[in-house]
Structure formats: structure tokens, C-alpha cells
Enzyme design. Structure first.
Site, PDB file in Angstrom:
ATOM      1  N   HIS A  42      53.330  46.496  48.984  1.00 53.05           N
ATOM      2  CA  HIS A  42      52.656  47.441  49.886  1.00 53.05           C
ATOM      3  C   HIS A  42      52.992  48.860  49.484  1.00 53.05           C
ATOM      4  O   HIS A  42      52.840  49.792  50.261  1.00 53.05           O
ATOM      5  CB  HIS A  42      53.109  47.249  51.334  1.00 53.05           C
TER       6      HIS A  42
ATOM      7  N   ILE B 237      48.228  52.352  66.430  1.00 54.46           N
ATOM      8  CA  ILE B 237      47.085  51.442  66.555  1.00 54.46           C
ATOM      9  C   ILE B 237      47.544  50.098  67.100  1.00 54.46           C
ATOM     10  O   ILE B 237      46.925  49.529  67.998  1.00 54.46           O
ATOM     11  CB  ILE B 237      46.418  51.208  65.174  1.00 54.46           C
TER      12      ILE B 237
END
Ligand code: ADP
Ligand code: MG
Length: 570
Positions: free
Chosen positions: A217, A400
Site C-alpha cells: 500500500h 469516511i
């Protein structure tokens, strides 16, 4: 760039849909991921694998005869939930138990660990196990902290073969651990990757340089060095991997060269040529090789080299036939489709009201649902701020995720209140929905938090002020146990633990619960701010610890906001 997408939010789901449509011969979709569409014998140990989306062929590409029985599919680069894993595991399991294997990322550890516990509680033999092949992610003295990357291929391949041979649960698990202990990977990246719809890459590598040891990532690696020739890159990877040759092997090795998303096969073959030569020069026998894309990171440019140090057993398991969407070898006499799958559930299981709450508790439940509504609105407003804080040393998804979790928790709470649930059941259902939808580490922890609160509150009596304080204490204990963090590790606990102490002191004094709670909430807000001085010791921010110093922990900040909001609603 990721160029082909519709609404970026739908990208993981639409990718999963397309994958299922393209691989009907191998897999059937259900809530949480997919399971084999082909027949598997009764009592076979089931291997369930999983993690975030964005790494294909990892993980969905490896479901089929000889490898995994099911895959749990998360959002992009983000852990699936425990509820998803339970759904997949139950559909995959054939009476022989379920081994849930994944790459040792914080969110995965929490959610898959929770899933294994839930399955065990339901009488299903289940265990969560991690792969740790990335030598750049922690030192040899801390192997258990290392992440899993492309070593997934040999580890899952041999474990899957062991299960396919009909070995017992303990034997299959032993193969997994042996394979993991004999697998080492190192990667280099030449450019970053871009999330669908994002304007900028998650990270960049300067022109003419390569980042050594970068994670899938974009987690930071060991160093940045000038980009060499193919032979030089091969030498660097081989040299560092040979420094970590595991003990007790006779020099037989399988070498796997993996493309991270934007590497050409021919470039990789040129590099593999040098890898093979260097390994032979080191006196090793390269019994097999693999060159291709196995564990990718969207459009990241780079490669990784995995060495799998085999013995007779592992080499033989490696050679067994396998037939999955993305990995096939030998001949598999098993095209028969399962006829016992029935209608696979496309929805998560939802907590139902089995017994109505007392009148008082129903009233409290309704107030809880109202409060969750307010918390959702607040998190919507704070989402960008929390996301920015999380992006400093984490992955930017905290705002989020928290908003999505709260929103779904509110829906669940309102449904349960409508069905006459008491406060405890309402909190438990809210926690279940939060964990199932928020994703990430904090999603799992907020599920635990609400679940523990629900257990403390119950469905009959209203808690006294003293009891409220002791329930909050129990919640903190549950979080400590689930996440394994301690005070000072720079997590939400650094806001919660001071709050627990403050509230316990407050409830001994005078005033209404609202007054006491609000005074303690000030302590939580102050403690959350003070986390700026701390350096993260756990979670996704740990590898980038220095960057985080001077900024508050996102999970601590969001928790303090919520504690404050609850005080206003009391
Ligand atoms: P992820 O790190 O998976 O992307 P989030 O960004 O949603 O998840 O949440 C990050 C927050 O989770 C951190 O700021 C920290 O407060 C909290 N956290 C991470 N690991 C732990 C843990 N082991 N125990 C308690 N809180 C944790
Ligand atoms: Mg995050």
C-alpha cells in the site's frame, strides 16, 4: 493512473461483480466475497483467505481446487469485516474446520480474529493465521510484526494442497506455519499507485530512483536508491534475501518474481534470468520458478522477489495440481459443480429482537438511536478533518470509515428500536452494523466498543451513574483486549482511558449525569489533543511514526468528538 472506473465508491463492488461473472466455472459470490463453485469433499479443511481489494490476483484469483476454498473481499486496500469473513467461512466450511489466512495488516488481524472467535462460539473449528514474508517491514528479531506480501502464493498454495489431500486441521495448520517460516520476500517500487478517482498517487518515487522494501500500500521501505540495471536490481534483491536464509534447509529454493501492477513480463524475465544465475552461483538449487503478477497494488510500478525454501514435503505440496481463476497447474479432475451450495446469502446476517426490552430500556434504546443520528451528522461534518489527520501517517480513510460506520449503525439501531429492542440489543446491533460496514481497524474496534457497551447496559434496568462509569470501564477493557494496544501507543485508548478515570471520579461526586459526563468529556478532548506529542507504537501509523509526531491521533480525536456529542444528548 487508474483510468477505467465509474463512480469510484463503487469500484471494489463492480470489480467483484465482474470477477464473478468472468469466473463462474470456479467461484460463486456471496455476502463478503466468494467460495468455490466446484465440489469439495465432506470434512475437508477449508482455507479461507482475504484482505483488501486492489491486489489481484491476491486474493480472489486463488479460490479453487488445490488452493483456497473461499475469499473475503474488502474495500480498496482496506480490510474486510468480521461479518464478511464469517459469511464466507460458513459457506466454505465442510466439517473439517476453517483456517483463515491473511497478510498481518492491523485491520485484517482484528476483523479476522473476531471472525474466528465468532465461528468458534458457533461450534465451528476456526483459526486466524498470518503470513509474514516481507523482510523490509520489521527486523529478523520481530518477524511476527512483518507483513505478508507475494509470499502468499507459495504459502497458500502448499497449505491449500495439504487441505486438498485430506490432512487434518492440525496438519494443515502445521504446513501453513512451516511454509510461512520458509518464505521471504523483498520488493522495490519505481512509482506509486493511484486510487480510482484520486488526483494524485498515494506516494511517489523520485525519477531515476527506486524505493527498496516498499509495502503493497506504499508503506515505507528501507531506503531509496538510484535505479540500477536489471542485473543490479536482481543482485540487490537476491543478496538481501540470502542474508535471511532460514535455518535447516538443504539449498532447494523456489523463486517467484512478482510484478506489482505495472511491470512488463519481458522486464521481469530479464530480471529473473539474473536472479536464477545468482541463486545458482550461491550454491542453491532452483527447483522451480514463477514470473508474473501475483500480488499487485493497483497500478504501482515495481517488482518483488520471493524465495520459498522447500523441503521434501513442501516441494511435493507445491507440485500438486491446482485450478483457480488466476493460478493453474497440472491436471485437476474436478470440474463438477457443487450442487449443495443452495441460495448463497447476499446480505449480512442481522441481529433480530428475540425478546422485547423493558419499557425503560426501550426508551433508552430510542435515545441511543437519536444520539447515533447526531453522531452521524457530526462525523459527516468532521470527515474531511479526520481523513486529513489519518493521511499524515496512515491511509486517510478514518473520516469516511467512521461516518459510514455511524450511518449504518444508526439504521440498525432504528430498525431494532422499531422492533421493541432494549438498549443492550440496540447497542449490540449498532456495533454489528458499524463493524460490518466501516472497514479498517477502527471499524472493528467500534464494533467491539458498542458490543461491550450493549452487554453492560442490558435490556431491562437503567444503569445508575456509577454503573454508567463501570460500563465505560468495561468498554475500555474490551478494546484493550481486542486491539492489544496500551496507554501511550497513540490510539483512541489515549483519549478513552483518561476519560474512564475522570468519569469514575466524577460519579462519586454531586450533580446530574450530564454534568459529570461533560466534565469528564473535557478530559477526553484534552487527552486527544495531547496525543500529538506521542509516537504511534501500533496500527497503520507505526511505520511512519516520526511523521505523526506533532499531530493528534485520528482515532483519539474522533472518539473525543463522540464522547462530547453523547454528553450533549444526555
Ligand atoms: P486503519 O488504520 O485500518 O486505516 P482507521 O484509519 O479507521 O483504520 O483508524 C485508525 C485509528 O485506529 C488510529 O488513529 C487509532 O486511534 C486506532 N487504532 C489503531 N490500532 C489500534 C489498536 N490496536 N487499539 C486501539 N485503537 C487502535
Ligand atoms: Mg486509516
Amino acid at each position: 493512473m487508474t483510468r477505467l472506473f465509474n463512480n469510484p465508491e463503487n469500484f471494489p463492488n463492480e470489480a467483484a461483480e465482474g470477477y464473478l461473472l468472468a469466473n463462474k466455472r470456479h467461484v460463486s459470490g456471496l455476502y463478503g466475497g466468494a467460495v468455490r463453485a466446484t465440489k469439495t469433499p465432506e470434512n475437508k479443511v477449508a482455507l479461507v483467505i482475504g484482505g483488501g481489494t486492489g491486489h489481484y490476483p491476491a486474493f480472489a484469483g486463488w479460490v479453487g481446487h488445490g488452493m483456497a476454498d473461499g475469499v473475503v473481499m474488502g474495500n480498496i486496500f482496506s480490510s474486510p469485516s468480521a461479518a464478511q469473513a464469517v459469511s464466507v467461512a460458513k459457506a466454505a466450511e465442510r466439517g473439517g474446520g476453517v483456517l483463515i489466512a491473511f497478510g498481518n495488516y492491523a485491520g485484517d488481524v482484528l476483523h479476522f480474529g473476531d471472525a474466528a472467535a465468532q465461528l468458534t462460539a458457533q461450534g465451528i473449528l476456526a483459526k486466524a493465521v498470518v503470513t509474514t514474508d516481507d523482510i523490509a517491514s520489521a527486523g529478523p528479531d520481530e518477524i511476527e510484526k512483518r507483513r505478508g506480501i507475494a509470499g502468499w502464493v507459495p504459502i497458500f498454495k502448499t497449505t491449500g494442497a495439504a487441505a486438498e489431500r485430506g490432512l487434518s486441521f492440525d496438519e494443515v495448520e502445521a504446513v501453513f506455519h512451516k511454509a510461512n517460516s520458509r518464505t521471504r520476500t523483498l520488493g522495490v517500487a519505481f512509482s506509486g499507485c493511484t486510487l480510482p478517482g484520486a488526483d494524485e498517487p498515494l506516494f511517489t518515487v523520485p525519477e531515476g530512483k527506486m524505493a527498496i522494501g516498499l509495502g503493497v500500500h506504499g508503506e515505507p521501505g528501507i531506503s531509496e536508491e538510484p535505479l540500477g540495471t536489471a542485473d543490479e536490481v536482481a543482485k540487490l534483491l537476491v543478496d538481501r534475501l540470502l542474508e535471511e536464509r532460514p535455518e535447516g534447509n538443504d539449498g532447494r529454493v523456489i523463486a517467484l518474481l512478482n510484478g506489482l501492477g505495472a511491470a512488463k513480463y519481458e522486464e521481469m524475465f530479464v530480471t529473473f534470468r539474473a536472479v536464477n544465475k545468482l541463486l545458482e552461483e550461491a550454491g542453491l538449487t532452483v527447483v522451480d520458478g514463477e514470473v508474473g503478477e501475483f500480488a499487485t497494488s493497483l497500478d504501482m510500478s515495481g517488482i518483488s522477489l520471493t524465495l520459498f525454501w522447500v523441503d521434501d514435503e513442501l516441494e511435493s505440496l507445491w507440485n500438486d495440481p491446482v485450478d483457480t481463476p488466476a493460478y493453474r497447474r497440472g491436471s485437476v479432475d474436478n470440474a463438477a459443480m457443487r450442487d449443495d451450495l443452495g441460495e448463497l446469502s447476499q446480505e449480512p446476517t442481522k441481529l433480530e429482537v428475540t425478546e422485547k426490552g423493558s419499557a425503560d430500556s426501550q426508551k433508552l434504546a430510542s435515545a441511543i438511536a437519536e444520539t447515533l443520528d447526531k453522531v452521524t451528522a457530526l462525523l459527516d461534518e468532521k470527515s474531511a478533518e479526520l481523513g486529513k489527520l489519518d493521511a499524515i501517517a496512515g491511509d486517510g480513510d478514518h473520516g469516511i470509515g467512521m461516518h459510514r460506520g455511524a450511518e449504518n449503525a444508526t439504521v440498525a439501531a432504528k430498525r431494532l428500536v422499531g422492533d421493541g429492542a432494549g438498549a443492550g440489543t440496540t447497542l449490540a446491533g449498532a456495533g454489528e452494523a458499524w463493524s460490518a460496514t466501516a472497514g479498517g481497524t477502527s471499524g472493528a474496534l467500534w464494533g467491539v466498543l458498542l458490543g461491550a457497551a450493549g452487554q453492560g447496559v442490558g435490556d431491562t434496568d437503567l444503569p445508575s451513574d456509577q454503573e454508567v462509569a463501570s460500563i465505560v470501564h468495561q468498554v475500555a477493557d474490551a478494546l484493550l483486549a481486542a486491539g492489544g494496544a496500551q496507554l501511550g501507543d497513540k490510539t483512541m485508548l489515549d483519549a478513552l482511558l483518561p476519560f474512564v478515570d475522570a468519569l469514575e471520579a466524577e460519579v462519586k461526586g454531586e450533580g446530574t449525569l450530564k454534568e459529570k459526563w461533560n466534565r469528564a468529556a473535557l478530559v477526553a478532548v484534552g487527552a486527544a489533543k495531547k496525543t500529538a506529542q506521542l509516537s504511534p507504537k501500533i496500527g497503520r501509523a507505526r511505520p511512519l511514526a516520526e511523521r505523526s509526531v506533532g499531530h493528534a491521533d485520528p482515532g483519539a480525536v474522533s472518539l473525543a468528538y463522540i464522547i462530547d456529542a453523547i454528553g450533549q444528548e444526555l
